[in-house]
Scaffold this motif. Sequence first.
Motif, short mmCIF file in Angstrom:
data_model
loop_
_atom_site.label_atom_id
_atom_site.label_comp_id
_atom_site.label_asym_id
_atom_site.label_seq_id
_atom_site.Cartn_x
_atom_site.Cartn_y
_atom_site.Cartn_z
N ILE A 98 0.84 -1.20 0.00
CA ILE A 98 0.00 0.00 0.00
C ILE A 98 0.87 1.25 0.00
O ILE A 98 0.67 2.15 -0.81
CB ILE A 98 -0.96 -0.02 1.21
CG1 ILE A 98 -1.99 -1.14 1.05
CG2 ILE A 98 -1.63 1.34 1.39
CD1 ILE A 98 -2.77 -1.46 2.32
N ARG A 99 1.85 1.29 0.87
CA ARG A 99 2.71 2.48 0.99
C ARG A 99 3.46 2.79 -0.30
O ARG A 99 3.59 3.93 -0.71
CB ARG A 99 3.70 2.27 2.13
CG ARG A 99 4.71 3.40 2.24
CD ARG A 99 5.68 3.15 3.35
NE ARG A 99 6.76 4.12 3.31
CZ ARG A 99 7.91 3.94 3.90
NH1 ARG A 99 8.13 2.87 4.62
NH2 ARG A 99 8.85 4.84 3.82
N HIS A 100 3.99 1.74 -0.93
CA HIS A 100 4.83 1.93 -2.12
C HIS A 100 4.06 1.76 -3.43
O HIS A 100 4.68 1.73 -4.50
CB HIS A 100 6.02 0.98 -2.07
CG HIS A 100 6.94 1.24 -0.92
ND1 HIS A 100 7.86 2.26 -0.93
CD2 HIS A 100 7.06 0.64 0.29
CE1 HIS A 100 8.53 2.26 0.20
NE2 HIS A 100 8.06 1.29 0.96
N THR A 101 2.76 1.63 -3.37
CA THR A 101 1.89 1.46 -4.53
C THR A 101 2.38 0.31 -5.42
O THR A 101 2.59 0.46 -6.62
CB THR A 101 1.79 2.76 -5.35
OG1 THR A 101 1.67 3.87 -4.45
CG2 THR A 101 0.56 2.75 -6.25
N LEU A 102 2.56 -0.83 -4.80
CA LEU A 102 3.03 -2.03 -5.48
C LEU A 102 1.85 -2.97 -5.73
O LEU A 102 0.89 -2.98 -4.96
CB LEU A 102 4.08 -2.76 -4.63
CG LEU A 102 5.27 -1.93 -4.20
CD1 LEU A 102 6.11 -2.70 -3.18
CD2 LEU A 102 6.11 -1.54 -5.39
N THR A 103 1.96 -3.78 -6.76
CA THR A 103 0.97 -4.81 -7.03
C THR A 103 1.44 -6.10 -6.39
O THR A 103 2.54 -6.58 -6.67
CB THR A 103 0.79 -5.01 -8.55
OG1 THR A 103 0.36 -3.76 -9.11
CG2 THR A 103 -0.23 -6.09 -8.85
N LEU A 104 0.61 -6.64 -5.51
CA LEU A 104 0.96 -7.88 -4.80
C LEU A 104 0.59 -9.09 -5.65
O LEU A 104 -0.56 -9.22 -6.10
CB LEU A 104 0.23 -7.93 -3.46
CG LEU A 104 0.45 -9.18 -2.62
CD1 LEU A 104 1.92 -9.35 -2.25
CD2 LEU A 104 -0.42 -9.12 -1.37
N LEU A 105 1.55 -9.96 -5.84
CA LEU A 105 1.35 -11.22 -6.55
C LEU A 105 1.40 -12.33 -5.51
O LEU A 105 2.44 -12.57 -4.91
CB LEU A 105 2.44 -11.42 -7.61
CG LEU A 105 2.38 -12.68 -8.46
CD1 LEU A 105 1.09 -12.74 -9.28
CD2 LEU A 105 3.60 -12.75 -9.38
N SER A 106 0.25 -12.96 -5.27
CA SER A 106 0.16 -13.96 -4.21
C SER A 106 -0.90 -15.00 -4.56
O SER A 106 -1.83 -14.72 -5.30
CB SER A 106 -0.21 -13.28 -2.89
OG SER A 106 -0.34 -14.23 -1.85
N THR A 107 -0.75 -16.18 -3.98
CA THR A 107 -1.80 -17.19 -4.07
C THR A 107 -2.61 -17.24 -2.78
O THR A 107 -3.55 -18.01 -2.67
CB THR A 107 -1.21 -18.59 -4.35
OG1 THR A 107 -0.36 -18.96 -3.26
CG2 THR A 107 -0.45 -18.62 -5.66
N ASP A 108 -2.25 -16.43 -1.81
CA ASP A 108 -2.90 -16.39 -0.50
C ASP A 108 -4.18 -15.57 -0.57
O ASP A 108 -4.15 -14.36 -0.78
CB ASP A 108 -1.92 -15.78 0.52
CG ASP A 108 -2.43 -15.83 1.94
OD1 ASP A 108 -3.65 -15.97 2.14
OD2 ASP A 108 -1.60 -15.69 2.85
N GLN A 109 -5.30 -16.23 -0.38
CA GLN A 109 -6.60 -15.58 -0.50
C GLN A 109 -6.90 -14.59 0.63
O GLN A 109 -7.82 -13.78 0.52
CB GLN A 109 -7.71 -16.62 -0.59
CG GLN A 109 -7.67 -17.42 -1.89
CD GLN A 109 -7.78 -16.50 -3.10
OE1 GLN A 109 -8.76 -15.80 -3.29
NE2 GLN A 109 -6.75 -16.52 -3.94
N ASP A 110 -6.13 -14.63 1.72
CA ASP A 110 -6.33 -13.66 2.80
C ASP A 110 -6.16 -12.23 2.29
O ASP A 110 -6.83 -11.31 2.76
CB ASP A 110 -5.35 -13.91 3.95
CG ASP A 110 -5.69 -15.17 4.73
OD1 ASP A 110 -6.81 -15.69 4.58
OD2 ASP A 110 -4.81 -15.63 5.49
#
Length: 138
Positions: free
Chosen positions: A107-119
Motif C-alpha cells: 500500500i505504501r509503495h503502490t506495489l501490485t501484490l502477486l500472491s496465491t494467499d486468498q487472505d
Amino acid sequence: MTLFVDTSVWSLALRRDHVAASAEVAVLRQALEGGETVVTTGLILQELLQGFAGPKARKEIIERFSALPLLSPDREDHFAAAELRNQCRRAGVQIGTIDALLAQLCIRHTLTLLSTDQDFVHVASRRPLKLWQRATPQ
C-alpha cells in the motif's frame, strides 16, 4: 507495474520437484524475463530460506534475491500494519502479522501484490491494496 511477490508464489516457482503451472508463477517468470521491477523484503527472503533445506538451495535463493530491490519496513510501516490488522479483525477478517506488514508495504509503495494467499483478497476489499488478478475472458 512493479510487483511485490509473496512467499507463496516464490515457493511454487523455486520448487525443483515439479514445475508449477500456476498463473502467478507464469506472471513472475514473465516479469523477471521481461525486465519488469520485482521487489521483495527481508521477511520473504527469511521465509524462503527457512522453507528450503540444504546449502545449495540457500545459496541459490541468496544469489537470485541479491538482484532484487529490498524494501525495509520502517517504524511507521509497523504502526500502519498493526492498524490494518486491527481494522481487518474488527471486520471479521483474520490476517497474520507478517501478511499485514507485507500488505502495508504494498500500500505504501503502490506495489501490485502477486500472491496465491486468498487472505489478501479480503484485505483488498477493505484497504487500497492492489492485487494481481487474472484477466477475465471476454
